[in-house]
Design a protein around this motif. Structure first.
Motif, short mmCIF file in Angstrom:
data_model
loop_
_atom_site.label_atom_id
_atom_site.label_comp_id
_atom_site.label_asym_id
_atom_site.label_seq_id
_atom_site.Cartn_x
_atom_site.Cartn_y
_atom_site.Cartn_z
N ASN A 73 -2.28 -1.22 7.37
CA ASN A 73 -2.42 -2.26 8.38
C ASN A 73 -2.77 -3.55 7.65
O ASN A 73 -3.91 -3.73 7.20
N CYS A 74 -1.81 -4.44 7.52
CA CYS A 74 -1.99 -5.65 6.73
C CYS A 74 -2.44 -6.84 7.57
O CYS A 74 -2.56 -7.96 7.06
N SER A 75 -2.71 -6.62 8.85
CA SER A 75 -3.15 -7.71 9.72
C SER A 75 -4.63 -7.99 9.58
O SER A 75 -5.15 -8.94 10.16
N VAL A 76 -5.34 -7.15 8.83
CA VAL A 76 -6.77 -7.35 8.57
C VAL A 76 -6.98 -7.42 7.06
O VAL A 76 -6.15 -6.97 6.28
N ASN A 77 -8.10 -8.00 6.66
CA ASN A 77 -8.42 -8.13 5.25
C ASN A 77 -9.85 -7.67 4.98
O ASN A 77 -10.78 -8.24 5.55
N PRO A 78 -10.05 -6.62 4.17
CA PRO A 78 -9.02 -5.89 3.44
C PRO A 78 -8.16 -5.02 4.36
O PRO A 78 -8.55 -4.75 5.50
N PRO A 79 -6.99 -4.58 3.87
CA PRO A 79 -6.11 -3.74 4.69
C PRO A 79 -6.80 -2.44 5.07
O PRO A 79 -7.82 -2.05 4.48
N GLN A 80 -6.24 -1.76 6.05
CA GLN A 80 -6.80 -0.49 6.49
C GLN A 80 -5.74 0.61 6.43
O GLN A 80 -4.55 0.36 6.60
N LEU A 81 -6.23 1.82 6.18
CA LEU A 81 -5.38 3.01 6.07
C LEU A 81 -5.94 4.07 6.99
O LEU A 81 -7.14 4.33 7.00
N ASN A 82 -5.07 4.68 7.77
CA ASN A 82 -5.48 5.74 8.70
C ASN A 82 -5.19 7.09 8.06
O ASN A 82 -4.04 7.42 7.77
N VAL A 83 -6.25 7.87 7.84
CA VAL A 83 -6.10 9.21 7.27
C VAL A 83 -6.77 10.21 8.21
O VAL A 83 -7.99 10.15 8.42
N ALA A 84 -5.97 11.10 8.78
CA ALA A 84 -6.49 12.13 9.69
C ALA A 84 -7.36 11.52 10.78
O ALA A 84 -8.49 11.96 11.03
N ASP A 85 -6.82 10.47 11.41
CA ASP A 85 -7.46 9.82 12.56
C ASP A 85 -8.78 9.12 12.23
O ASP A 85 -9.64 8.95 13.10
N MET A 86 -8.95 8.75 10.99
CA MET A 86 -10.12 7.94 10.61
C MET A 86 -9.63 6.76 9.78
O MET A 86 -8.77 6.92 8.91
N TYR A 87 -10.17 5.57 10.04
CA TYR A 87 -9.71 4.37 9.36
C TYR A 87 -10.60 4.05 8.15
O TYR A 87 -11.82 4.19 8.20
N TYR A 88 -9.92 3.60 7.08
CA TYR A 88 -10.60 3.26 5.84
C TYR A 88 -10.19 1.85 5.41
O TYR A 88 -9.01 1.48 5.50
N ARG A 89 -11.15 1.09 4.95
CA ARG A 89 -10.87 -0.21 4.34
C ARG A 89 -10.36 0.03 2.92
O ARG A 89 -10.96 0.83 2.18
#
Length: 269
Positions: free
Chosen positions: A73-89
């Motif tokens: 997800n590049c619309s936020v800074n830092p980007p976010q990654l969804n892994v197994a329904d949990m978001y990570y910066r």
């Protein structure tokens, strides 16, 4: 017995056709794979992280240039990654080491998230912790009397913390090792990985969680190495749900020129 000879003009005609087919291959009417090779050859920027490539995709980078589970997800800074329904910066990505540094979004600037859930990234087959990662355990809503059950090395200042809304006579603890005496006493216990850990105190706890931790990734790494070695760009076939090697003449399941005909879109040679 009669011998049928092909006339000289006919022979010349066939020779011209053969030379034309060899030098100028006829593209399929669906020849889109060359575009995939070109698109996947370009790196992309996601927020402040530059020069990203496979297995990541998102923003203006097509899905077929990446791998499932690596959409940013590049619309936020830092980007976010969804892994197994949990978001990570995502703080940094090292394409050479195939590793990235991440931190849980729900624990950003807090040790008291609304929902107490274990870290999910180690449940994914795509990621694995790197050396130096420490799993902290945070125990929530523990009876204040439970401090008497802690080992003497874990009753020093810094092993307990408070959250807004904590009920009277309840507290919270954290530790870099499991405290069996607390199991069954506290309402929740949560695993949170950190990369930097030392002498425990509440400030270090907050800082360590914010700084995140390192994980390595595996997105068909061996197949990608072979694909790139053959001159291709690693990617994914969304129709067959399998790895794809995007090459100048088309896309193939493994390496450039391998298994011609298995994919519906390729140059006819």
């Amino acid at each position: 017995m009669h011998t049928h000879l092909v006339s000289a003009p006919a022979t010349f005609f066939f020779i011209i056709i053969a030379i034309t087919l060899v030098q100028f291959p006829v593209p399929s009417v669906h020849a889109v794979d060359d575009d995939r090779y070109l698109n996947c050859s370009e790196t992309f920027a996601c927020a402040d992280i530059m020069n990203l490539g496979y297995p990541f995709w998102g923003s203006n980078r097509p899905e077929y240039c990446g791998y499932p589970g690596f959409e940013l997800n590049c619309s936020v800074n830092p980007p976010q990654l969804n892994v197994a329904d949990m978001y990570y910066r995502v703080f940094e990505i090292n394409s050479v080491a195939r590793s990235l540094k991440v931190a849980r979004v729900d624990y950003w600037n807090t040790t008291c998230p609304a929902i107490h859930a274990n870290t999910t990234i180690d449940r994914s087959t795509l990621f694995s912790y790197t050396l130096g990662t420490t799993n902290l355990t945070l125990y929530y809503h523990c009876p204040a009397s439970s401090i008497s059950r802690l080992p003497t090395t874990q009753t020093a200042d810094g092993f307990s913390f408070t959250c807004a809304g904590d009920a009277n006579n309840f507290t919270n603890y954290y530790s870099s090792s499991s405290i069996n005496s607390l199991l069954g006493l506290c309402a929740n216990n949560v695993k949170v990985p950190v990369a930097e850990w030392g002498t425990p105190n509440n400030h270090r706890l907050w800082t360590a969680i914010n700084l995140g931790f390192m994980v390595g990734w595996n997105a068909n790494n061996t197949m990608c190495d072979r694909c790139e070695g053959s001159g291709g760009q690693c990617g994914f076939n969304t129709s067959t749900n399998a790895f794809a090697c995007h090459c100048k003449p088309g896309s193939f399941p493994a390496t450039c020129g391998s298994d011609i005909g298995k994919y519906p879109f390729h140059w006819l040679i």
